[in-house]
Design an enzyme around this catalytic site. Structure first.
Site, PDB file in Angstrom:
ATOM      1  N   GLN A   1     -26.800  -4.072  43.303  1.00 27.57           N
ATOM      2  CA  GLN A   1     -27.960  -4.320  44.145  1.00 27.57           C
ATOM      3  C   GLN A   1     -28.830  -5.426  43.555  1.00 27.57           C
ATOM      4  O   GLN A   1     -28.650  -5.840  42.408  1.00 27.57           O
ATOM      5  CB  GLN A   1     -28.789  -3.041  44.278  1.00 27.57           C
ATOM      6  CG  GLN A   1     -29.234  -2.479  42.946  1.00 27.57           C
ATOM      7  CD  GLN A   1     -29.546  -1.012  42.983  1.00 27.57           C
ATOM      8  OE1 GLN A   1     -29.928  -0.461  44.016  1.00 27.57           O
ATOM      9  NE2 GLN A   1     -29.398  -0.322  41.858  1.00 27.57           N
TER      10      GLN A   1
ATOM     11  N   ASP B   1     -35.504   4.575  36.652  1.00 29.20           N
ATOM     12  CA  ASP B   1     -36.759   4.072  36.092  1.00 29.20           C
ATOM     13  C   ASP B   1     -37.344   5.007  35.040  1.00 29.20           C
ATOM     14  O   ASP B   1     -38.240   4.623  34.293  1.00 29.20           O
ATOM     15  CB  ASP B   1     -37.794   3.813  37.189  1.00 29.20           C
ATOM     16  CG  ASP B   1     -38.106   5.055  38.033  1.00 29.20           C
ATOM     17  OD1 ASP B   1     -38.492   6.096  37.456  1.00 29.20           O
ATOM     18  OD2 ASP B   1     -37.968   4.967  39.259  1.00 29.20           O
TER      19      ASP B   1
ATOM     20  N   GLU C   1     -27.165   7.772  36.748  1.00 32.42           N
ATOM     21  CA  GLU C   1     -27.664   6.568  37.396  1.00 32.42           C
ATOM     22  C   GLU C   1     -26.509   5.580  37.538  1.00 32.42           C
ATOM     23  O   GLU C   1     -25.836   5.263  36.553  1.00 32.42           O
ATOM     24  CB  GLU C   1     -28.802   5.963  36.575  1.00 32.42           C
ATOM     25  CG  GLU C   1     -29.204   4.547  36.946  1.00 32.42           C
ATOM     26  CD  GLU C   1     -29.690   4.404  38.377  1.00 32.42           C
ATOM     27  OE1 GLU C   1     -29.135   3.565  39.106  1.00 32.42           O
ATOM     28  OE2 GLU C   1     -30.631   5.141  38.758  1.00 32.42           O
TER      29      GLU C   1
ATOM     30  N   ASP D   1     -21.462   7.126  39.175  1.00 32.31           N
ATOM     31  CA  ASP D   1     -21.771   7.363  40.581  1.00 32.31           C
ATOM     32  C   ASP D   1     -22.179   8.822  40.759  1.00 32.31           C
ATOM     33  O   ASP D   1     -21.384   9.731  40.496  1.00 32.31           O
ATOM     34  CB  ASP D   1     -20.540   7.038  41.414  1.00 32.31           C
ATOM     35  CG  ASP D   1     -20.753   7.280  42.901  1.00 32.31           C
ATOM     36  OD1 ASP D   1     -21.897   7.540  43.304  1.00 32.31           O
ATOM     37  OD2 ASP D   1     -19.764   7.227  43.654  1.00 32.31           O
ATOM     38  N   GLY D   2     -23.406   9.056  41.201  1.00 30.93           N
ATOM     39  CA  GLY D   2     -23.888  10.423  41.354  1.00 30.93           C
ATOM     40  C   GLY D   2     -23.106  11.239  42.352  1.00 30.93           C
ATOM     41  O   GLY D   2     -22.949  12.460  42.190  1.00 30.93           O
TER      42      GLY D   2
ATOM     43  N   ASP E   1     -33.113  11.693  43.126  1.00 31.03           N
ATOM     44  CA  ASP E   1     -34.157  10.671  43.072  1.00 31.03           C
ATOM     45  C   ASP E   1     -33.513   9.342  43.429  1.00 31.03           C
ATOM     46  O   ASP E   1     -33.312   8.477  42.583  1.00 31.03           O
ATOM     47  CB  ASP E   1     -34.787  10.627  41.673  1.00 31.03           C
ATOM     48  CG  ASP E   1     -35.882   9.585  41.565  1.00 31.03           C
ATOM     49  OD1 ASP E   1     -36.294   9.035  42.604  1.00 31.03           O
ATOM     50  OD2 ASP E   1     -36.317   9.302  40.426  1.00 31.03           O
TER      51      ASP E   1
ATOM     52  N   PRO F   1     -26.220   1.614  47.396  1.00 37.32           N
ATOM     53  CA  PRO F   1     -25.686   2.656  46.519  1.00 37.32           C
ATOM     54  C   PRO F   1     -26.140   4.062  46.870  1.00 37.32           C
ATOM     55  O   PRO F   1     -25.479   5.038  46.512  1.00 37.32           O
ATOM     56  CB  PRO F   1     -26.212   2.239  45.132  1.00 37.32           C
ATOM     57  CG  PRO F   1     -26.525   0.795  45.245  1.00 37.32           C
ATOM     58  CD  PRO F   1     -26.956   0.584  46.661  1.00 37.32           C
TER      59      PRO F   1
END
Length: 287
Positions: free
Chosen positions: A36, A91, A111, A143-144, A162, A169
């Site tokens: 991204q 973050d 993440e 990859d979640g 989150d 993604p």
């Protein structure tokens, strides 16, 4: 985001359906990762902030409006806090709020974009704070969706999603297969939590997300609050569990641990936020 201002005399905007949501400031970093576009900015009003693919994610002086409301209804009410899973959250703000709870033994953050973590640690260090060095935090660049699909049954006490808006993604975080796996990996007495978009700017996505989660879990309810920098400024989070609407009944001992450190969340705020469902959404959910 049409322009890349390099001084404090210009605007950084998110464009959404004919409306601009912007901050006055300058761009610090603007690059494309494997997944991204990542933009770090510095604003006059909210300090340094993060955009992904031109959409506002967070800012230093805004982030508590989002992170506290996502985390504490779940972590103050789950039966146990031994193993917690965060999907996304690069973050660091969600991890920081989770680790305020002393009962957590292990916190896994999955993440997909390593670069988001690296840039957040460098430019937004206050978001993650001490979480980045806490031995309970395990960072997994993965990859979640795949992580949840491969996780063992009943392996987490709380699952927190989150993610960003359901594009790029994060697109696979808003579908039936993913939510079913989140339910499968929850332990008895566990709580599921996800951001569920703006009831105004993303009205249909919000309604469909809550409806879907309610079909999968025995109990699920949206909570409403304000994140002024996001589209419309009106945001939502949805909580779910299988044994009771336990997310509405925080344990007093856990509340005492974290409430004095919170700027937005409190049991009183939470009670009102669950009751603040607008009439048009309540009608849709009862159809």
């Amino acid at each position: 985001m049409a322009s890349l201002p390099t001084t404090f005399n210009d605007w950084i905007d998110e464009y959404h359906e004919g409306v601009r949501y912007g901050l006055n400031g300058k761009v610090l970093i603007d690059e494309n990762s494997r997944h991204q576009r990542i933009t770090l900015i510095e604003s006059k009003r909210y300090g340094k902030g993060l955009l992904l693919d031109g959409r506002w994610m967070t800012a230093e002086h805004q982030e508590r409006h989002y992170h506290e409301c996502l985390v504490h209804p779940a972590l103050c009410s789950a039966k146990h806090l031994n193993h917690i899973l965060i999907i996304g959250g690069g973050d660091g703000g969600t991890a920081r709020e989770c680790l305020r709870h002393k009962g957590i033994e292990h916190l896994a953050m999955v993440e997909i974009d390593k670069r988001v973590v690296e840039l957040s640690q460098k430019y937004l260090p206050s978001l993650g704070g001490d979480a980045w060095s806490d031995p309970r935090l395990q960072i997994n660049i993965n990859d979640g969706i795949t992580w949840v699909a491969n996780a063992a049954d009943a392996s987490y006490d709380v699952v927190i999603v989150d993610g960003s808006d359901p594009t790029g993604p994060a697109k696979g975080l808003f579908n039936q297969a993913f939510f079913k796996n989140c339910k499968r990996i929850l332990r008895p007495g566990g709580v599921f939590a996800t951001q569920s978009e703006s009831p105004e700017a993303f009205r249909q996505i919000h309604i469909e997300t809550v409806q879907l989660i309610r079909r999968i879990f025995e109990f699920a309810d949206p909570l409403y609050g304000s994140v002024p920098m996001y589209p419309s400024g009106w945001w939502s989070w949805t909580f779910a569990s299988t044994d009771s609407p336990r997310y509405k009944s925080p344990f007093s001992q856990r509340v005492q641990q974290v409430s004095n450190q919170c700027e937005i969340w409190s049991p009183r705020w939470q009670q009102g936020a669950f009751e603040a469902i607008p009439a048009f959404i309540e009608r849709e959910l009862h159809k």
